[in-house]
Design a protein around this motif. Structure first.
Motif, mmCIF file in Angstrom:
data_model
loop_
_atom_site.group_PDB
_atom_site.id
_atom_site.type_symbol
_atom_site.label_atom_id
_atom_site.label_comp_id
_atom_site.label_asym_id
_atom_site.label_seq_id
_atom_site.Cartn_x
_atom_site.Cartn_y
_atom_site.Cartn_z
ATOM 1 N N ALA A 136 3.430 7.301 0.157
ATOM 2 C CA ALA A 136 3.397 7.620 -1.265
ATOM 3 C C ALA A 136 4.566 8.540 -1.598
ATOM 4 O O ALA A 136 5.056 9.281 -0.743
ATOM 5 C CB ALA A 136 2.073 8.298 -1.619
ATOM 6 N N SER B 107 -5.112 -4.972 -6.439
ATOM 7 C CA SER B 107 -6.166 -4.151 -7.029
ATOM 8 C C SER B 107 -7.009 -4.952 -8.008
ATOM 9 O O SER B 107 -8.246 -4.886 -7.976
ATOM 10 C CB SER B 107 -5.548 -2.936 -7.731
ATOM 11 N N SER C 140 -5.797 7.882 2.641
ATOM 12 C CA SER C 140 -5.962 7.352 1.291
ATOM 13 C C SER C 140 -4.898 6.289 1.051
ATOM 14 O O SER C 140 -3.700 6.562 1.208
ATOM 15 C CB SER C 140 -5.814 8.482 0.262
ATOM 16 N N TRP C 141 -5.338 5.085 0.701
ATOM 17 C CA TRP C 141 -4.432 3.963 0.449
ATOM 18 C C TRP C 141 -4.574 3.512 -0.999
ATOM 19 O O TRP C 141 -5.657 3.156 -1.446
ATOM 20 C CB TRP C 141 -4.768 2.769 1.344
ATOM 21 N N THR C 142 -3.456 3.470 -1.723
ATOM 22 C CA THR C 142 -3.445 2.950 -3.081
ATOM 23 C C THR C 142 -2.738 1.596 -3.076
ATOM 24 O O THR C 142 -1.584 1.492 -2.653
ATOM 25 C CB THR C 142 -2.736 3.919 -4.040
ATOM 26 N N THR D 140 -7.784 2.561 -5.004
ATOM 27 C CA THR D 140 -7.510 3.480 -3.906
ATOM 28 C C THR D 140 -8.708 3.504 -2.965
ATOM 29 O O THR D 140 -9.843 3.722 -3.402
ATOM 30 C CB THR D 140 -7.220 4.898 -4.411
ATOM 31 N N VAL E 277 0.842 -1.190 0.000
ATOM 32 C CA VAL E 277 0.000 0.000 0.000
ATOM 33 C C VAL E 277 0.879 1.243 0.000
ATOM 34 O O VAL E 277 1.839 1.334 0.777
ATOM 35 C CB VAL E 277 -0.919 0.035 1.240
ATOM 36 N N SER F 287 -10.279 5.319 0.409
ATOM 37 C CA SER F 287 -10.147 6.556 1.179
ATOM 38 C C SER F 287 -11.215 6.619 2.265
ATOM 39 O O SER F 287 -12.349 6.169 2.062
ATOM 40 C CB SER F 287 -10.278 7.778 0.265
ATOM 41 N N TYR G 252 -10.958 3.278 -8.783
ATOM 42 C CA TYR G 252 -10.104 2.374 -9.552
ATOM 43 C C TYR G 252 -9.642 3.125 -10.790
ATOM 44 O O TYR G 252 -10.440 3.500 -11.640
ATOM 45 C CB TYR G 252 -10.869 1.111 -9.942
ATOM 46 N N ARG H 76 -1.351 7.914 1.790
ATOM 47 C CA ARG H 76 -1.359 9.372 1.897
ATOM 48 C C ARG H 76 -2.273 9.752 3.048
ATOM 49 O O ARG H 76 -3.238 9.033 3.345
ATOM 50 C CB ARG H 76 -1.857 10.029 0.612
ATOM 51 N N ARG I 22 -5.078 0.575 -10.503
ATOM 52 C CA ARG I 22 -4.802 0.644 -9.064
ATOM 53 C C ARG I 22 -6.078 1.011 -8.317
ATOM 54 O O ARG I 22 -6.807 1.943 -8.699
ATOM 55 C CB ARG I 22 -3.717 1.678 -8.757
#
Length: 218
Positions: free
Chosen positions: A158, A60, A52-54, A125, A32, A127, A119, A35, A123
Motif C-alpha cells: 500500500a 471487489s 490487511s489486503w485491499t 478489504t 491487492v 484482514s 467494503y 498492509r 474496495r
C-alpha cells in the motif's frame, strides 16, 4: 488442476471466463494493496502479523455480488463476516500467500481466528492475524514476502510509510524493500510465448513485483 489455480477457485478470486489456456494466464487477474504490522513481545518473540489486503475495484465488486439484501449499495454485515471466514479458511492451502523465515528457518502459521472484511468506497478489504504455529524463539531476523507463485494475484505494498509497521520492541529495526516494479491493473506482464514455453516464468516475473520486509533484532 494446478494447486494454486485450485486454491484461487476456492477463494472465488477468478472471475467467470478467466479459466483460459495457459497463454492467456500470463498476467495477474487480481490486484491487492497489502498492509501489515509485525508484533513482537518484550522478549522479542513473534506474537503475530496483522495483515490487511485491499482488492482492486473489479474484484471487489465481484466478491460482494449478492451480499446486499437491501439493495442500498452496502453489503450485509453478516454476509461480509461469512465471506471473510470462508476466504481466509481457503487461504490455508496457499500458506496465506505469505512466505516467512525466522532466524533462517521457514515459519508456519496457525489458522487465523479473527478474519474480517470491510467494503468501503468500492474496495473490499480482508484482514486477519497470522500467529506462529509453534513458538520459534526470539527474533534475530525475520524476513517476510507476500506473493502468489503463479502470479494470478499481484500483491503490492500500500502507498505511504504506514504500509508496514513494527510494534512491541523498539530495539528492533524494520526495513521495507519496495518492489523493483509495480503491477498495474490490466497490464500484460509476461509475453504469452514465454508463459507457455518456460516453466517458472510467472514466478520469476512476479519476483520483480514483490516487496520484502526485514526485521532485525540485536
Amino acid at each position: 488442476m494446478h494447486r494454486i489455480h485450485a486454491a484461487l477457485l476456492l477463494l472465488g478470486l477468478l472471475l467467470p471466463g478467466l479459466l483460459a489456456p495457459a497463454g492467456a494466464e500470463a498476467h495477474p487477474h487480481v490486484w491487492v494493496q497489502a498492509r501489515s504490522e509485525v508484533v513482537l513481545d518484550e522478549a522479542r518473540n513473534l506474537v503475530g502479523m496483522r495483515v490487511s489486503w485491499t482488492f482492486d475495484p473489479d474484484y471487489s465488486a465481484f466478491a460482494v455480488l449478492n451480499l446486499d439484501s437491501k439493495r442500498d449499495g452496502v453489503p450485509d454485515p453478516d454476509k461480509l463476516a461469512t465471506l471473510a471466514r470462508e476466504r481466509v479458511a481457503a487461504l490455508a492451502e496457499t500458506g496465506y500467500f505469505v512466505q516467512a523465515k525466522l532466524n533462517g528457518r521457514p515459519l508456519a502459521f496457525s489458522p487465523p481466528g479473527d478474519a474480517r472484511a470491510e467494503y468501503r468506497d468500492g474496495r473490499l478489504t480482508l484482514s486477519f492475524t497470522l500467529a506462529p504455529l509453534a513458538s520459534p524463539g526470539a527474533v534475530r531476523t525475520l524476513v517476510v514476502t507476500t506473493s502468489d507463485p503463479d502470479f494470478y494475484v499481484a500483491f503490492g505494498l500500500a502507498p505511504g510509510p504506514e504500509a508496514v509497521r513494527l510494534a512491541g520492541s523498539p530495539a528492533c529495526l524494520l526495513k521495507v524493500t519496495h518492489p523493483a516494479k509495480e503491477a498495474r491493473i490490466g497490464e500484460q506482464l509476461i509475453p504469452d510465448s514465454e508463459a507457455t514455453a518456460r516453466p517458472g516464468a510467472a514466478a520469476a516475473t512476479g519476483a520483480d513485483y514483490t516487496g520484502r520486509v526485514l526485521v532485525a533484532c540485536p
